[in-house]
Design an enzyme around this catalytic site. Structure first.
Site, PDB file in Angstrom:
ATOM      1  N   SER A  54     -25.986  13.463 -27.490  1.00  0.00           N
ATOM      2  CA  SER A  54     -25.542  14.786 -27.043  1.00  0.00           C
ATOM      3  C   SER A  54     -25.780  15.846 -28.119  1.00  0.00           C
ATOM      4  O   SER A  54     -26.084  16.989 -27.792  1.00  0.00           O
ATOM      5  CB  SER A  54     -24.073  14.736 -26.636  1.00  0.00           C
ATOM      6  OG  SER A  54     -23.283  14.321 -27.720  1.00  0.00           O
ATOM      7  N   CYS A  84     -23.096  10.086 -19.305  1.00  0.00           N
ATOM      8  CA  CYS A  84     -22.851   9.853 -20.735  1.00  0.00           C
ATOM      9  C   CYS A  84     -23.019  11.143 -21.541  1.00  0.00           C
ATOM     10  O   CYS A  84     -22.157  12.004 -21.472  1.00  0.00           O
ATOM     11  CB  CYS A  84     -23.732   8.716 -21.240  1.00  0.00           C
ATOM     12  SG  CYS A  84     -23.206   8.064 -22.827  1.00  0.00           S
ATOM     13  N   ILE A 139     -22.543   2.779 -22.945  1.00  0.00           N
ATOM     14  CA  ILE A 139     -23.244   2.691 -24.228  1.00  0.00           C
ATOM     15  C   ILE A 139     -22.670   3.755 -25.172  1.00  0.00           C
ATOM     16  O   ILE A 139     -22.908   4.945 -24.966  1.00  0.00           O
ATOM     17  CB  ILE A 139     -24.763   2.956 -24.052  1.00  0.00           C
ATOM     18  CG1 ILE A 139     -25.358   2.122 -22.922  1.00  0.00           C
ATOM     19  CG2 ILE A 139     -25.500   2.769 -25.375  1.00  0.00           C
ATOM     20  CD1 ILE A 139     -25.698   0.713 -23.269  1.00  0.00           C
ATOM     21  N   HIS A 175     -23.769   4.581 -17.117  1.00  0.00           N
ATOM     22  CA  HIS A 175     -25.186   4.787 -16.798  1.00  0.00           C
ATOM     23  C   HIS A 175     -25.605   4.079 -15.504  1.00  0.00           C
ATOM     24  O   HIS A 175     -26.155   2.979 -15.564  1.00  0.00           O
ATOM     25  CB  HIS A 175     -26.056   4.255 -17.937  1.00  0.00           C
ATOM     26  CG  HIS A 175     -25.859   4.965 -19.231  1.00  0.00           C
ATOM     27  ND1 HIS A 175     -26.415   6.197 -19.479  1.00  0.00           N
ATOM     28  CD2 HIS A 175     -25.162   4.631 -20.345  1.00  0.00           C
ATOM     29  CE1 HIS A 175     -26.072   6.592 -20.698  1.00  0.00           C
ATOM     30  NE2 HIS A 175     -25.307   5.667 -21.245  1.00  0.00           N
ATOM     31  N   GLU A 177     -28.125   4.724 -13.966  1.00  0.00           N
ATOM     32  CA  GLU A 177     -29.595   4.645 -14.045  1.00  0.00           C
ATOM     33  C   GLU A 177     -30.074   3.396 -14.779  1.00  0.00           C
ATOM     34  O   GLU A 177     -31.268   3.104 -14.775  1.00  0.00           O
ATOM     35  CB  GLU A 177     -30.156   5.927 -14.684  1.00  0.00           C
ATOM     36  CG  GLU A 177     -29.953   6.062 -16.200  1.00  0.00           C
ATOM     37  CD  GLU A 177     -28.573   6.589 -16.625  1.00  0.00           C
ATOM     38  OE1 GLU A 177     -27.667   6.639 -15.763  1.00  0.00           O
ATOM     39  OE2 GLU A 177     -28.421   6.942 -17.812  1.00  0.00           O
TER      40      GLU A 177
END
Lengths: 198, 301
Positions: A54, A84, A139, A175, A177
């Protein structure tokens, strides 16, 4: 709906797991478009802010003039999903830090709330209104510390929100994805009204 | 499932290990020796830092046995920044890796930059919760490391030279070999696996994906924004910069420029803009001037 134009889903591509989100968008019936500069926001029907670091994403977004155009589009109703780092980026505040955020989702998040990578984990989570839970991969994930009154909590982990929604904005600490579960991406595309599968 | 419930929590799974590398894609990982350097790297937009005793250029210059960094230095760096902290262990030195895992390092680089501790065996990386990244010069070498449990791969290049030619060679070779695997029929894959000395299951996976099953970064000799953008255009997922930043005239300015060139690798105007007035790059070394016995890429197999 056959023949209707597919939803174009912009994926913020400054850094992070852009490829995984693009794959999910295509599998969910949309068309992914990478967003790196303000001009790339034209013509998108929805937006994904991916997982990544980030601090790195926020720094580049500020440097390349993306913060204000992103905030304007999201506040005027652009369906948006952040995962996230994307969740951190959407928040109104980050515990103990002053990094720039979009402030479009009324919540305060804590970065790396579970600890370092050795504490990263996967598990199954119950989601409000879903019969079948979601397999969630965390994560170095953030946690939501507090939410405003209009923020809907869709899933929790140990009593703390990890999947939230307010109107057109959806944010996950984990996540989707990194799995093959398309439900959150379908939900995002559904919000555009260009849901070819629905 | 009932609202608010969680089932089957598991740490250290292969998906969780590979997952962190996926999050680093499109970013720059910078070698740092001190907490101060780590802060400069984080402020410049690094997605992670790599902690080591000396940067490769200094290891090359001063010689001797290069080992894992002092645990106190690794901890200082972990304290100083909020981004992931990686650390290097010697090839085959599973106790250095155990120490780094116990410190809480986010990734372990089993690295040819350090002096190998075992001439025949790499670390059994499946035995660890902490994920590993390893160097490779070819597809076969990458798949052997993945077979041992590596969750991320990088090209070896030739570290500490400021010369990108070996990283380019290794990336192009890997791309060629992936294309060959993808175009081979099932009846040819076992012969390919034999030739490249790689596990057949992983050769099949590469053939089906058309890429490595894990994230693949470029490393070894990247010194300029243009080097980073070139490696990205060649298809790598991100870049490691070792000596290139903190051996240059103005580390913070160069670090920021390399980060921007990595994100906007397909935009020559932006790469040109960030390449202006960076000060002195690190002094480069011709690969032919390095005796074969001192080439770090020859370490490991």
């Amino acid at each position: 709906m056959t023949g209707a134009p597919a939803a174009v889903v912009g994926v913020l591509a400054l850094q992070g797991d852009v490829r995984e989100h693009s794959r999910m968008v295509a599998a969910a019936g949309g068309v992914a478009a990478e967003v790196r500069l303000p001009a790339d926001l034209e013509g998108i029907d929805a937006l994904i802010i991916p997982g990544g670091e980030s601090t790195a994403i926020a720094r580049l977004a500020r440097l390349y003039g993306l913060i204000d155009p992103l905030r304007r589009r999201i506040e005027s109703g652009l369906p948006t999903l952040g995962t996230c780092a994307g969740m951190i980026f959407l928040a109104s505040g980050v515990t103990g830090e002053s990094q720039p955020v979009l402030e479009v989702l009324d919540m305060v998040v804590e970065r790396n709330a579970f600890g370092r990578q050795n504490e990263s984990f996967e598990c199954s989570l119950a989601v409000d209104g879903w019969e079948e839970g979601i397999h969630a991969v965390f994560i170095r994930a953030p946690l939501v510390e507090s939410t405003g009154p209009e923020v809907e909590v869709l899933a929790e982990h140990e009593g703390r929100p990890v999947l939230v929604r307010k109107g057109n904005v959806l944010a996950a600490a984990f996540h989707p994805e990194l799995t093959d579960d398309l439900r959150l991406h379908r939900m995002l595309i559904g919000m555009t009204g260009k849901d070819r599968e629905g | 499932m009932e609202q608010g419930t969680t089932k089957g929590r598991a740490t250290g799974t292969y998906r969780v290990k590979r997952g962190l590398a996926e999050m680093l894609k499109g970013g720059v990982i910078m070698d740092v020796v001190t907490a101060e350097q780590a802060r400069i790297a984080e402020e410049s937009g690094a997605v992670a830092v790599m902690s080591l005793e000396r940067v490769p250029a200094d290891i090359r210059a001063s010689g001797g046995v290069a080992r894992m960094a002092d645990p106190a230095r690794v901890e200082e760096i972990m304290e100083a920044v909020s981004i992931p902290v990686m650390a290097k262990a010697r090839i085959g030195h599973f106790v250095e890796a155990q120490i780094l895992q116990s410190l809480g390092a986010d990734y372990i680089d089993e690295s040819e930059v350090l002096t190998p501790a075992d001439i025949a065996h790499h670390i059994d990386k499946w035995a660890f919760t902490t994920p590993f990244v390893c160097g490779a010069r070819s597809l076969g070498e990458a798949l052997r490391r993945i077979g041992e449990g590596a969750a991320m791969i990088r090209t070896k290049g030739e570290p500490g030279t400021g010369n990108v030619v070996e990283a380019v060679t290794h990336m192009r070779r890997m791309n060629d070999e992936i294309r060959r695997a993808a175009s081979a029929g099932e009846d040819q894959r076992m012969a390919l696996a034999r030739d490249m000395q790689a596990p057949i299951e992983l050769v099949r996976e590469v053939a089906e994906l058309g890429r490595l099953p894990v994230v693949n970064f470029a490393a070894g000799g990247i010194a300029t924004p243009a080097d980073a953008a070139m490696m990205m255009q060649l298809g790598c997922d991100g870049v490691f910069v070792g000596s290139g930043i903190f051996k240059s005239g103005d580390p913070a300015v160069r670090a920021r420029a390399i980060v921007e060139a990595t994100t906007f690798f397909n935009d020559p105007q932006i790469v040109a803009k960030v390449s202006r007035n960076l000060g002195e790059a690190m002094v480069g070394i011709e690969i032919d001037d390095i005796p074969p016995s001192q080439r770090m890429q020859e370490r490991g197999w």
